[in-house]
Design a protein around this motif. Structure first.
Motif, PDB file in Angstrom:
ATOM      1  N   LYS A  78       0.834  -1.216   0.000  1.00  0.00           N
ATOM      2  CA  LYS A  78       0.000   0.000   0.000  1.00  0.00           C
ATOM      3  C   LYS A  78       0.863   1.258   0.000  1.00  0.00           C
ATOM      4  CE  LYS A  78      -3.980  -2.171   2.175  1.00  0.00           C
ATOM      5  NZ  LYS A  78      -4.812  -2.279   3.383  1.00  0.00           N
ATOM      6  N   LEU A  79       1.936   1.252   0.778  1.00  0.00           N
ATOM      7  CA  LEU A  79       2.843   2.408   0.797  1.00  0.00           C
ATOM      8  C   LEU A  79       3.526   2.590  -0.554  1.00  0.00           C
ATOM      9  CD1 LEU A  79       4.491   1.982   4.321  1.00  0.00           C
ATOM     10  CD2 LEU A  79       2.866   3.759   3.613  1.00  0.00           C
ATOM     11  N   LEU A  80       3.936   1.496  -1.164  1.00  0.00           N
ATOM     12  CA  LEU A  80       4.582   1.560  -2.470  1.00  0.00           C
ATOM     13  C   LEU A  80       3.626   2.119  -3.523  1.00  0.00           C
ATOM     14  CD1 LEU A  80       7.079   0.829  -4.236  1.00  0.00           C
ATOM     15  CD2 LEU A  80       5.947  -1.370  -4.650  1.00  0.00           C
ATOM     16  N   HIS A  81       2.406   1.627  -3.543  1.00  0.00           N
ATOM     17  CA  HIS A  81       1.432   2.089  -4.535  1.00  0.00           C
ATOM     18  C   HIS A  81       1.079   3.561  -4.332  1.00  0.00           C
ATOM     19  CE1 HIS A  81       0.422  -2.424  -4.757  1.00  0.00           C
ATOM     20  NE2 HIS A  81       1.351  -2.099  -5.640  1.00  0.00           N
ATOM     21  N   LYS A  82       1.017   3.976  -3.082  1.00  0.00           N
ATOM     22  CA  LYS A  82       0.747   5.395  -2.789  1.00  0.00           C
ATOM     23  C   LYS A  82       1.928   6.264  -3.249  1.00  0.00           C
ATOM     24  CE  LYS A  82      -0.945   8.493   0.686  1.00  0.00           C
ATOM     25  NZ  LYS A  82      -1.695   8.616   1.908  1.00  0.00           N
ATOM     26  N   LYS A  83       3.143   5.781  -3.047  1.00  0.00           N
ATOM     27  CA  LYS A  83       4.354   6.508  -3.460  1.00  0.00           C
ATOM     28  C   LYS A  83       4.295   6.868  -4.946  1.00  0.00           C
ATOM     29  CE  LYS A  83       9.319   5.587  -4.046  1.00  0.00           C
ATOM     30  NZ  LYS A  83      10.394   4.610  -3.743  1.00  0.00           N
ATOM     31  N   TYR A  84       3.745   5.974  -5.765  1.00  0.00           N
ATOM     32  CA  TYR A  84       3.674   6.184  -7.204  1.00  0.00           C
ATOM     33  C   TYR A  84       2.304   6.683  -7.671  1.00  0.00           C
ATOM     34  CZ  TYR A  84       8.272   4.086  -7.708  1.00  0.00           C
ATOM     35  OH  TYR A  84       9.622   3.837  -7.632  1.00  0.00           O
ATOM     36  N   GLY A  85       1.394   6.922  -6.737  1.00  0.00           N
ATOM     37  CA  GLY A  85       0.099   7.495  -7.079  1.00  0.00           C
ATOM     38  C   GLY A  85      -0.847   6.559  -7.807  1.00  0.00           C
ATOM     39  N   VAL A  86      -0.727   5.249  -7.575  1.00  0.00           N
ATOM     40  CA  VAL A  86      -1.593   4.287  -8.254  1.00  0.00           C
ATOM     41  C   VAL A  86      -2.489   3.513  -7.275  1.00  0.00           C
ATOM     42  CG1 VAL A  86      -0.059   4.009 -10.247  1.00  0.00           C
ATOM     43  CG2 VAL A  86       0.191   2.482  -8.261  1.00  0.00           C
ATOM     44  N   GLU A  87      -2.581   3.989  -6.041  1.00  0.00           N
ATOM     45  CA  GLU A  87      -3.339   3.258  -5.017  1.00  0.00           C
ATOM     46  C   GLU A  87      -4.806   3.063  -5.390  1.00  0.00           C
ATOM     47  OE1 GLU A  87      -3.246   7.585  -3.564  1.00  0.00           O
ATOM     48  OE2 GLU A  87      -1.881   6.241  -4.601  1.00  0.00           O
ATOM     49  N   ASN A  88      -5.342   3.917  -6.237  1.00  0.00           N
ATOM     50  CA  ASN A  88      -6.744   3.773  -6.658  1.00  0.00           C
ATOM     51  C   ASN A  88      -6.935   2.678  -7.704  1.00  0.00           C
ATOM     52  OD1 ASN A  88      -5.316   5.349  -8.548  1.00  0.00           O
ATOM     53  ND2 ASN A  88      -7.209   6.277  -9.295  1.00  0.00           N
TER      54      ASN A  88
END
Length: 123
Positions: A78-88
């Motif tokens: 989740k932190l990794l995906h948020k870092k790259y702005g793809v968490e959605n």
């Protein structure tokens, strides 16, 4: 941070370990299978653990399920995906790779190093 250092960090985030060999394989498969635009495609990442392959697909526009046999790794993912702005673009599911609860639901199913762990399958 230098451009080369950023690229190396990006590759490390996706591949996690044995970066040189796995990144060459991922680039090769991407060229052969034409994974440039995956907008609207559905991907299942089996054994997604820390989310590297899920990140790869989400950055290409896909909707991804990042799965693992237990929930422990999802916080890092989740932190990794948020870092790259793809968490959605990513959802997280506990899925046992020998009992996948989906049929005909995905355009691509991927995994990396899932079989490296010890396992016993009773037949």
């Amino acid at each position: 941070m230098r451009k080369e250092d950023k690229q190396n960090e990006f590759i490390q985030d996706i591949v996690e370990w044995d970066v040189k060999n796995w990144w060459r394989a991922i680039e090769y498969w991407g060229k052969i299978c034409r994974f440039d635009n995956m907008e609207g495609k559905k991907i299942l990442d089996i054994g997604g653990r820390a989310g590297g392959l899920s990140l790869y697909w989400a950055l290409k526009g896909a909707e991804v399920i990042c799965s693992d046999v237990n929930e422990d790794g999802f916080e890092k993912a989740k932190l990794l995906h948020k870092k790259y702005g793809v968490e959605n673009r990513v959802k997280y599911r506990v899925i046992d790779a020998i009992d996948i609860p989906y049929q005909n639901s995905f355009d691509v199913i991927c995994f990396k190093s899932v079989l490296g762990a010890s396992c016993i399958i009773q037949i």
